[in-house]
Design an enzyme around this catalytic site. Structure first.
Site, mmCIF file in Angstrom:
data_model
loop_
_atom_site.group_PDB
_atom_site.id
_atom_site.type_symbol
_atom_site.label_atom_id
_atom_site.label_comp_id
_atom_site.label_asym_id
_atom_site.label_seq_id
_atom_site.Cartn_x
_atom_site.Cartn_y
_atom_site.Cartn_z
ATOM 1 N N ASP A 1 24.491 4.709 -3.943
ATOM 2 C CA ASP A 1 24.322 6.157 -4.084
ATOM 3 C C ASP A 1 25.638 6.914 -3.986
ATOM 4 O O ASP A 1 26.614 6.391 -3.457
ATOM 5 C CB ASP A 1 23.419 6.688 -2.962
ATOM 6 C CG ASP A 1 21.958 6.386 -3.220
ATOM 7 O OD1 ASP A 1 21.583 6.263 -4.379
ATOM 8 O OD2 ASP A 1 21.211 6.289 -2.229
ATOM 9 N N GLU B 1 17.336 35.555 14.133
ATOM 10 C CA GLU B 1 18.804 35.684 14.065
ATOM 11 C C GLU B 1 19.512 34.432 14.557
ATOM 12 O O GLU B 1 20.736 34.363 14.576
ATOM 13 C CB GLU B 1 19.277 36.881 14.905
ATOM 14 C CG GLU B 1 18.832 38.231 14.370
ATOM 15 C CD GLU B 1 19.287 38.450 12.939
ATOM 16 O OE1 GLU B 1 20.457 38.184 12.628
ATOM 17 O OE2 GLU B 1 18.445 38.903 12.135
ATOM 18 N N PRO C 1 23.586 27.114 10.689
ATOM 19 C CA PRO C 1 24.628 27.258 9.658
ATOM 20 C C PRO C 1 26.026 27.217 10.263
ATOM 21 O O PRO C 1 27.008 27.028 9.564
ATOM 22 C CB PRO C 1 24.354 28.618 9.019
ATOM 23 C CG PRO C 1 23.290 29.267 9.805
ATOM 24 C CD PRO C 1 22.727 28.296 10.790
ATOM 25 N N ARG D 1 15.601 7.133 4.609
ATOM 26 C CA ARG D 1 15.785 6.257 3.444
ATOM 27 C C ARG D 1 16.884 5.225 3.675
ATOM 28 O O ARG D 1 16.983 4.260 2.933
ATOM 29 C CB ARG D 1 16.012 7.075 2.170
ATOM 30 C CG ARG D 1 17.329 7.773 2.094
ATOM 31 C CD ARG D 1 17.369 8.717 0.924
ATOM 32 N NE ARG D 1 17.410 8.040 -0.370
ATOM 33 C CZ ARG D 1 18.467 7.439 -0.885
ATOM 34 N NH1 ARG D 1 19.596 7.425 -0.210
ATOM 35 N NH2 ARG D 1 18.423 6.854 -2.064
#
Ligand code: SAM
Length: 279
Positions: free
Chosen positions: A171, A118, A91, A156
């Site tokens: 897209d 963690e 993150p 893809r």
């Protein structure tokens, strides 16, 4: 052919989803290879331990560096080359975007390292990985779902992966805008009709409507994308039309003009263009 390797303590979480759909087909047709590796196989002790308590105290466990180093050194002998990447899912990483997916689709090897607990000892991100990537501003329990998102978005884009090669080019994000809305049969559902223009058979007007709606969606939902999008004079005229028709669109367009001071004011600008028919 792109070779992807995923290093995880939960290999079964990765294998099953990759056998399905477009990704499964791309792999079975040899457009990509995906290997899944159990991090515990690279542990240095007989208990197959991959975590330890954090230095400095605090809750939870931290993933040890040694198993990740051993895994990557076994997978990429001699280290990552120019066309390789070793990405730690985190993150705290750089945001994974369509642009990242395009870059990954052009690689030879991509190794994805999944954390748990963690997180992963900082030395993995700092010296083993070539990059750290995050799939969004939220915290998952592990890197596996993030790795699957990265793999799917990347595979893809490989030539031959999609049935229609033009589909990925249309897209969301490909041209810096969100995609236009899509409709299919029935033409009226629960009293809500499909925009008439889509049934007109007039390809030029349909194209124009789609561009207008892509601009409108981006303006309303992701105005942050607008100032970085690749817009031509026709797009600017369409934006002016949107602005005149919608008070809500104005703040987004104003901030785009602040980011791009050369953009003319909406109402004067449109007078220089052919009048556009309303859809
Ligand atoms: N303590 C860490 C922090 O706050 O940054 C969170 C660790 S998280 C519970 C465990 C693992 O999940 C991470 O090491 C990473 O591999 C993965 N992960 C969680 N959220 C992610 C995200 N948004 N993008 C990519 N990986 C993520």
């Amino acid at each position: 052919m792109l070779s992807i390797d995923v290093v995880t303590i939960f290999p079964r979480m990765i294998a099953a989803p990759l056998a399905e759909g477009i990704v499964g087909r791309a792999v079975s047709r040899g457009l990509a290879r995906v290997g899944v590796h159990d991090l515990r196989d690279y542990s240095e002790n007989r208990h197959r331990t991959v975590d330890d308590a954090p230095f400095g105290g605090g809750p939870g466990m931290v993933m040890k560096p040694e198993p990740f180093f051993r895994a990557v050194e076994a997978l990429l002998e001699g280290g990552p080359g120019r066309d390789d990447a070793v990405a730690l899912l985190s993150p705290r990483g750089d945001r994974f975007t369509q642009k990242t997916a395009l870059r990954y689709a052009s690689l030879r090897r991509l190794v994805l390292l999944c954390g748990r607990y963690e997180g992963v000892d900082e030395r993995v991100g700092r010296t083993l990985a070539t990059e750290e990537i995050s799939i969004g501003d939220y915290v998952l329990t592990g890197g596996e779902v993030a790795a699957l998102a990265v793999i799917e978005a990347t595979i893809r884009l490989l030539p031959g992966a999609l049935g229609d090669e033009t589909s990925a080019a249309c897209d969301s994000f490909c041209e810096g805008l969100l995609d236009h809305p899509q409709y299919t049969r029935p033409a009226v559902f629960r009293g809500i009709a499909v925009p008439r223009i889509l049934l007109s058979g007039d390809h030029a007007r349909v194209r124009r409507w789609r561009r207008m709606e892509a601009l409108r969606s981006t303006c309303m939902r992701r105005p942050d994308l607008l100032s970085r999008a690749d817009l031509d004079e026709g797009d600017r005229a369409l934006l002016s039309e949107i602005e005149r028709g919608s008070l809500e669109a104005r703040p987004a367009l104003e901030s785009m003009r602040e980011a791009e001071p050369g953009m003319p004011k909406a109402c004067e600008e449109v007078q220089d263009h052919e009048p556009h028919g309303k859809s």
